[in-house]
Scaffold this motif. Sequence first.
Motif, mmCIF file in Angstrom:
data_model
loop_
_atom_site.group_PDB
_atom_site.id
_atom_site.type_symbol
_atom_site.label_atom_id
_atom_site.label_comp_id
_atom_site.label_asym_id
_atom_site.label_seq_id
_atom_site.Cartn_x
_atom_site.Cartn_y
_atom_site.Cartn_z
ATOM 1 N N LYS A 1 5.233 3.858 4.524
ATOM 2 C CA LYS A 1 4.648 3.150 3.382
ATOM 3 C C LYS A 1 3.127 3.173 3.458
ATOM 4 N N ALA A 2 2.594 3.009 4.676
ATOM 5 C CA ALA A 2 1.141 2.997 4.868
ATOM 6 C C ALA A 2 0.532 4.334 4.455
ATOM 7 N N ILE A 3 1.182 5.430 4.853
ATOM 8 C CA ILE A 3 0.700 6.768 4.470
ATOM 9 C C ILE A 3 0.817 6.964 2.968
ATOM 10 N N ASN A 4 1.935 6.519 2.408
ATOM 11 C CA ASN A 4 2.187 6.650 0.977
ATOM 12 C C ASN A 4 1.139 5.900 0.151
ATOM 13 N N VAL A 5 0.875 4.658 0.558
ATOM 14 C CA VAL A 5 -0.125 3.842 -0.155
ATOM 15 C C VAL A 5 -1.515 4.441 0.033
ATOM 16 N N GLY A 6 -1.799 4.945 1.246
ATOM 17 C CA GLY A 6 -3.093 5.575 1.501
ATOM 18 C C GLY A 6 -3.318 6.776 0.598
ATOM 19 N N LEU A 7 -2.268 7.576 0.407
ATOM 20 C CA LEU A 7 -2.347 8.725 -0.496
ATOM 21 C C LEU A 7 -2.639 8.259 -1.920
ATOM 22 N N ASP A 8 -1.931 7.208 -2.334
ATOM 23 C CA ASP A 8 -2.111 6.675 -3.690
ATOM 24 C C ASP A 8 -3.556 6.206 -3.906
ATOM 25 N N LEU A 9 -4.086 5.462 -2.943
ATOM 26 C CA LEU A 9 -5.460 4.967 -3.053
ATOM 27 C C LEU A 9 -6.461 6.114 -3.059
ATOM 28 N N GLY A 10 -6.183 7.139 -2.234
ATOM 29 C CA GLY A 10 -7.072 8.292 -2.175
ATOM 30 C C GLY A 10 -7.100 9.061 -3.484
ATOM 31 N N ILE A 11 -5.937 9.279 -4.090
ATOM 32 C CA ILE A 11 -5.863 9.986 -5.365
ATOM 33 C C ILE A 11 -6.611 9.218 -6.453
ATOM 34 N N ARG A 12 -6.434 7.906 -6.456
ATOM 35 C CA ARG A 12 -7.135 7.079 -7.447
ATOM 36 C C ARG A 12 -8.652 7.156 -7.260
ATOM 37 N N GLY B 1 -11.522 16.960 -1.658
ATOM 38 C CA GLY B 1 -11.562 15.536 -1.327
ATOM 39 C C GLY B 1 -10.526 15.117 -0.297
ATOM 40 N N LYS B 2 -10.001 16.105 0.446
ATOM 41 C CA LYS B 2 -8.933 15.799 1.411
ATOM 42 C C LYS B 2 -9.377 14.777 2.459
ATOM 43 N N ASP B 3 -10.643 14.850 2.862
ATOM 44 C CA ASP B 3 -11.143 13.891 3.858
ATOM 45 C C ASP B 3 -11.074 12.463 3.337
ATOM 46 N N LEU B 4 -11.301 12.307 2.032
ATOM 47 C CA LEU B 4 -11.202 10.983 1.426
ATOM 48 C C LEU B 4 -9.752 10.493 1.444
ATOM 49 N N LEU B 5 -8.828 11.381 1.164
ATOM 50 C CA LEU B 5 -7.400 11.026 1.231
ATOM 51 C C LEU B 5 -7.029 10.583 2.648
ATOM 52 N N LEU B 6 -7.450 11.377 3.623
ATOM 53 C CA LEU B 6 -7.117 11.088 5.015
ATOM 54 C C LEU B 6 -7.766 9.800 5.494
ATOM 55 N N ASP B 7 -8.984 9.538 5.005
ATOM 56 C CA ASP B 7 -9.671 8.299 5.373
ATOM 57 C C ASP B 7 -8.899 7.089 4.865
ATOM 58 N N LYS C 1 -7.165 4.263 7.256
ATOM 59 C CA LYS C 1 -7.493 2.841 7.098
ATOM 60 C C LYS C 1 -6.240 2.020 6.814
ATOM 61 N N ASN C 2 -5.347 2.572 6.022
ATOM 62 C CA ASN C 2 -4.140 1.835 5.668
ATOM 63 C C ASN C 2 -3.202 1.686 6.864
ATOM 64 N N ILE C 3 -3.142 2.703 7.716
ATOM 65 C CA ILE C 3 -2.345 2.613 8.938
ATOM 66 C C ILE C 3 -2.934 1.545 9.860
ATOM 67 N N GLU C 4 -4.263 1.550 10.011
ATOM 68 C CA GLU C 4 -4.926 0.556 10.864
ATOM 69 C C GLU C 4 -4.693 -0.858 10.347
#
Length: 238
Positions: free
Chosen positions: A32-43, A139-145, A149-152
């Motif tokens: 879920k953390a990775i999924n939400v992180g991806l969502d936030l990054g795309i936005r 913008g992949k670095d932004l997605l990964l960031d 952060k969401n995992i942390e």
Amino acid sequence: MSELVLENSIDNNLENSIEKEQNNFLETTLGKAINVGLDLGIRALFPDLIEDQIINIKDTFLNEGFKEGINEIVDSAIDLGKSVIGIFTGKFENISQVQTAVKSGGIIDSTSNLIDFVLNKIQKNDLLSNTTINIIKKGKDLLLDNVNKNIENTLTKQVTSIEKLNEYSENWNKYFELKDFNNMDKEFEKIQNELKEVIPLENTLKQVRKIENIHNLIKNNGQNFDISEIEKELAEKL
């Protein structure tokens, strides 16, 4: 079957059960953390797109292998992390081990590779425009960031939940000594609610199980604290 063999069998089953529960919990929670992180990054990459367009990009990612890839990433990261920090029993003993294992398991690098794989598949099948794909690649670095952060944040919430669980357990014990069942019951409800949010750790489960058994024993005894030492000892061991 001897009593010792039976006891060892029960202990082994408990350990295997805890390991499985921990893996399932982390797969779901970190997924879920990775999924939400991806969502936030795309936005963040597409601030001017409307909600339907954002959902379309996200759904395309999930449908083209990202969803399945997340489960593989988490499972591999947990196994690698355990190996790196020397956990040979298969199960985590405390939340610090979980945090260290996740950081050592290469989740972010694996997520980076997964993004590349999915983007190439999307581009090959012409499922998103080249402009959109190029923006995501750059913008992949932004997605990964955002994923990192969401995992942390997720692991930090675990620490907080365990601290709360310990606090409620201490409160329950305090009210137990005072023979104050009403306040015991309030703390017991808090314990049950918080337990749903916490990774299954053996010591935590034993602590909660002991409280649960004694609590129900007193409750079923008409809130009468006059229970025998044998009943209490049995409740603590069950």
